[in-house]
Design a protein around this motif. Structure first.
Motif, PDB file in Angstrom:
ATOM      1  N   ALA A 261      26.996  -4.730 -19.518  1.00 44.25           N
ATOM      2  CA  ALA A 261      26.228  -3.186 -19.334  1.00 44.25           C
ATOM      3  C   ALA A 261      25.717  -3.069 -20.791  1.00 44.25           C
ATOM      4  CB  ALA A 261      27.335  -2.189 -19.062  1.00 44.25           C
ATOM      5  N   GLY A 262      26.218  -3.268 -21.747  1.00 42.11           N
ATOM      6  CA  GLY A 262      25.449  -3.332 -23.175  1.00 42.11           C
ATOM      7  C   GLY A 262      24.238  -4.074 -23.078  1.00 42.11           C
ATOM      8  N   MET A 263      24.183  -5.361 -22.633  1.00 39.99           N
ATOM      9  CA  MET A 263      23.219  -6.333 -22.543  1.00 39.99           C
ATOM     10  C   MET A 263      22.193  -5.520 -21.550  1.00 39.99           C
ATOM     11  SD  MET A 263      21.607  -8.656 -19.985  1.00 39.99           S
ATOM     12  CE  MET A 263      20.392  -9.874 -20.258  1.00 39.99           C
ATOM     13  N   VAL A 264      22.332  -5.037 -20.628  1.00 41.18           N
ATOM     14  CA  VAL A 264      21.304  -4.379 -19.546  1.00 41.18           C
ATOM     15  C   VAL A 264      20.795  -3.283 -20.331  1.00 41.18           C
ATOM     16  CG1 VAL A 264      21.178  -2.953 -17.565  1.00 41.18           C
ATOM     17  CG2 VAL A 264      22.729  -4.984 -17.450  1.00 41.18           C
ATOM     18  N   GLU A 265      21.361  -2.398 -21.148  1.00 40.45           N
ATOM     19  CA  GLU A 265      20.687  -1.433 -21.842  1.00 40.45           C
ATOM     20  C   GLU A 265      19.845  -1.918 -22.860  1.00 40.45           C
ATOM     21  OE1 GLU A 265      21.591   2.338 -21.533  1.00 40.45           O
ATOM     22  OE2 GLU A 265      21.701   1.193 -19.639  1.00 40.45           O
ATOM     23  N   VAL A 266      20.160  -2.941 -23.548  1.00 41.88           N
ATOM     24  CA  VAL A 266      19.156  -3.463 -24.712  1.00 41.88           C
ATOM     25  C   VAL A 266      17.927  -4.068 -24.063  1.00 41.88           C
ATOM     26  CG1 VAL A 266      19.099  -5.292 -26.289  1.00 41.88           C
ATOM     27  CG2 VAL A 266      20.797  -3.541 -26.301  1.00 41.88           C
ATOM     28  N   ALA A 267      18.133  -4.926 -22.750  1.00 32.88           N
ATOM     29  CA  ALA A 267      17.101  -5.717 -22.596  1.00 32.88           C
ATOM     30  C   ALA A 267      16.469  -4.851 -21.238  1.00 32.88           C
ATOM     31  CB  ALA A 267      17.839  -7.005 -21.761  1.00 32.88           C
ATOM     32  N   ALA A 268      16.789  -3.926 -20.670  1.00 34.77           N
ATOM     33  CA  ALA A 268      16.086  -3.221 -19.681  1.00 34.77           C
ATOM     34  C   ALA A 268      15.789  -1.748 -20.038  1.00 34.77           C
ATOM     35  CB  ALA A 268      16.915  -3.003 -18.337  1.00 34.77           C
ATOM     36  N   VAL A 269      16.301  -1.150 -21.074  1.00 36.47           N
ATOM     37  CA  VAL A 269      16.471   0.180 -21.376  1.00 36.47           C
ATOM     38  C   VAL A 269      15.716   0.519 -22.689  1.00 36.47           C
ATOM     39  CG1 VAL A 269      17.392   2.635 -21.694  1.00 36.47           C
ATOM     40  CG2 VAL A 269      18.181   0.938 -19.722  1.00 36.47           C
ATOM     41  N   HIS A 270      16.416   0.104 -23.843  1.00 38.68           N
ATOM     42  CA  HIS A 270      16.043   0.364 -25.004  1.00 38.68           C
ATOM     43  C   HIS A 270      15.044  -0.674 -25.706  1.00 38.68           C
ATOM     44  CE1 HIS A 270      18.958   3.630 -24.667  1.00 38.68           C
ATOM     45  NE2 HIS A 270      19.797   2.858 -24.577  1.00 38.68           N
ATOM     46  N   GLY A 271      15.326  -1.846 -25.235  1.00 40.25           N
ATOM     47  CA  GLY A 271      14.556  -2.855 -26.081  1.00 40.25           C
ATOM     48  C   GLY A 271      15.033  -3.235 -27.577  1.00 40.25           C
ATOM     49  N   ARG A 272      15.936  -2.817 -27.850  1.00 41.20           N
ATOM     50  CA  ARG A 272      16.621  -2.978 -29.358  1.00 41.20           C
ATOM     51  C   ARG A 272      18.014  -2.449 -29.107  1.00 41.20           C
ATOM     52  NH1 ARG A 272      12.492  -1.523 -32.998  1.00 41.20           N
ATOM     53  NH2 ARG A 272      10.997  -1.673 -31.000  1.00 41.20           N
ATOM     54  N   ALA A 273      18.631  -2.679 -30.343  1.00 38.28           N
ATOM     55  CA  ALA A 273      20.136  -2.051 -30.554  1.00 38.28           C
ATOM     56  C   ALA A 273      19.964  -1.104 -31.526  1.00 38.28           C
ATOM     57  CB  ALA A 273      20.866  -3.330 -30.988  1.00 38.28           C
ATOM     58  N   ASN A 274      20.471   0.054 -31.267  1.00 36.54           N
ATOM     59  CA  ASN A 274      20.414   1.345 -31.967  1.00 36.54           C
ATOM     60  C   ASN A 274      21.862   2.254 -31.377  1.00 36.54           C
ATOM     61  OD1 ASN A 274      19.297   2.570 -29.925  1.00 36.54           O
ATOM     62  ND2 ASN A 274      17.398   2.075 -30.571  1.00 36.54           N
ATOM     63  N   ALA A 275      21.679   3.339 -32.047  1.00 38.84           N
ATOM     64  CA  ALA A 275      22.881   4.332 -32.045  1.00 38.84           C
ATOM     65  C   ALA A 275      22.544   4.938 -30.227  1.00 38.84           C
ATOM     66  CB  ALA A 275      22.718   5.537 -32.816  1.00 38.84           C
ATOM     67  N   SER A 276      21.614   4.637 -29.505  1.00 43.95           N
ATOM     68  CA  SER A 276      21.600   5.030 -28.220  1.00 43.95           C
ATOM     69  C   SER A 276      22.513   4.146 -27.397  1.00 43.95           C
ATOM     70  CB  SER A 276      20.174   4.787 -27.820  1.00 43.95           C
ATOM     71  OG  SER A 276      19.327   5.713 -28.302  1.00 43.95           O
TER      72      SER A 276
END
Length: 366
Positions: A261-276
């Motif tokens: 789920a974390g990978m999906v958030e990075v790769a599909a939603v935010h495009g990067r890792a941050n506090a989101s």
């Protein structure tokens, strides 16, 4: 009187539908009284929630987007529950999974790897990070006697602290001024949308994961051994089952789902890792798992329901002048109602009547 297996199954099925439905209805009544004290019409609020979640094609796609990570994080609680464990640290697995995926994507990008290879590396890295994170909680439980509930929750705080340290320090993109973040993984490495939908492939990952987990836990010897270990540890040990290994492996599988789920958030939603990445999906997934009675297939519709509730917050703010976080009140009420309703299983009158009807022929034959 002896209850036949068919009668027991019918009773359990009836309870699994009636009790959560009653808890949901009671929660809506309490929530209606709450919004009425805020000067809003409860029926307008209910209509706004429906319209914001399922009323239009746009809102329904928004619900699907929110449901995708909830399916994966719910499995982080549902799978260990098969062994009688209560794991609530899915949020930490989401964070470390997303952080690992972003780190691997940046490293692969530096080597000019093709997008397919980058996505595959992100996929595997998130699975491994989440599996190790929750697997650690399982190992602490079986080898040191540490409560998996406490350890998984504390690991979440460690994961969030690790995320903050890295994105504000070694991995920080200098261009991210107001919101410290890693560098972008690149549009070419992003997770695309499903054909014909404005919904990313994370939804497919969630549905497939729920189906595979159902087969594993309900249709295989591994799942039977896990259920036996959860029902009676002593009997499982006497039968020669590797209880400790079952706990650790199941927790690792659960963590892998949340890490994905974390990978999906990075790769599909935010495009990067941050506090989101600390979005609360891991905690809401606990509610989804309990409402679904830890059944991986039931997780799918429940995730859609909770995803719809979350998606309706913005419309409630515009229509009823309520804060966007009002839907969090409903989720809290629902969680308390679900916990309270656990005491009703096996005690409802209609369930006892079903038991008597099913047992009567057997006693007559005897």
């Amino acid at each position: 009187m002896k209850l036949t297996p068919h009668g027991l199954l019918r009773r359990e099925t009836a309870e699994a539908i009636a009790i959560p439905s009653g808890a949901l209805a009671a929660s809506l009544l309490v929530f209606g009284a709450f919004v009425a004290t805020q000067g809003a019409n409860p029926f307008d609020v209910y209509y706004g929630m429906y319209r914001g979640a399922f009323g239009t094609w746009f809102s329904f796609q928004n619900t699907l987007l929110r449901a995708a990570p909830l399916m994966l994080t719910a499995l982080c609680t549902a799978l260990p529950a098969r062994l009688g464990l209560i794991v609530i640290g899915g949020e930490g697995a989401v964070v470390v999974g997303g952080l690992s995926a972003a780190s691997v994507a940046l490293a692969a990008g530096a080597w000019r790897a093709p997008p397919v290879a980058v996505l595959a590396a992100m996929f595997l890295a998130s699975l491994a990070a989440g599996a190790l994170w929750i697997g650690l909680a399982g190992a602490l439980r079986v080898y040191r006697g540490v409560s998996e509930t406490i350890s998984s929750l504390l690991l979440t705080y460690i994961g969030v602290a690790l995320l903050n340290h890295l994105v504000e320090g070694p991995l920080r993109d200098p261009a991210s001024l107001n919101k410290p973040s890693t560098a972008s993984i690149g549009a070419a490495n992003a997770l695309g949308n499903l054909p014909g939908l404005e919904v990313h492939w994370g939804l497919a990952y969630g549905v497939i994961a729920c189906a595979l987990c159902y087969v594993l836990m309900h249709r295989t010897t591994f799942g039977f051994a896990a259920a036996m270990s959860g029902g009676n540890v002593r009997a499982a040990q006497l039968a020669g089952l590797p209880v400790k290994r079952l706990v650790v492996v199941t927790c690792m599988l659960a963590g892998a789902c949340a890490g994905l789920a974390g990978m999906v958030e990075v790769a599909a939603v935010h495009g990067r890792a941050n506090a989101s990445l600390v979005s609360g999906y891991g905690y809401t997934g606990v509610l989804v798992a309990f409402l679904a009675r830890h059944n991986p297939l039931a997780v799918i519709p429940v995730a859609l329901l909770l995803g719809g509730i979350g998606a309706s917050g913005g419309l409630l703010q515009r229509m009823a002048q309520l804060p966007d976080a009002t839907v969090n009140v409903l989720q809290g009420i629902l969680f308390l109602a679900i916990l309270a309703s656990e005491t009703l299983y096996g005690r409802l009158r209609f369930a006892r009547q079903t038991e008597v009807r099913q047992a009567a022929p057997a006693s007559a034959v005897a």
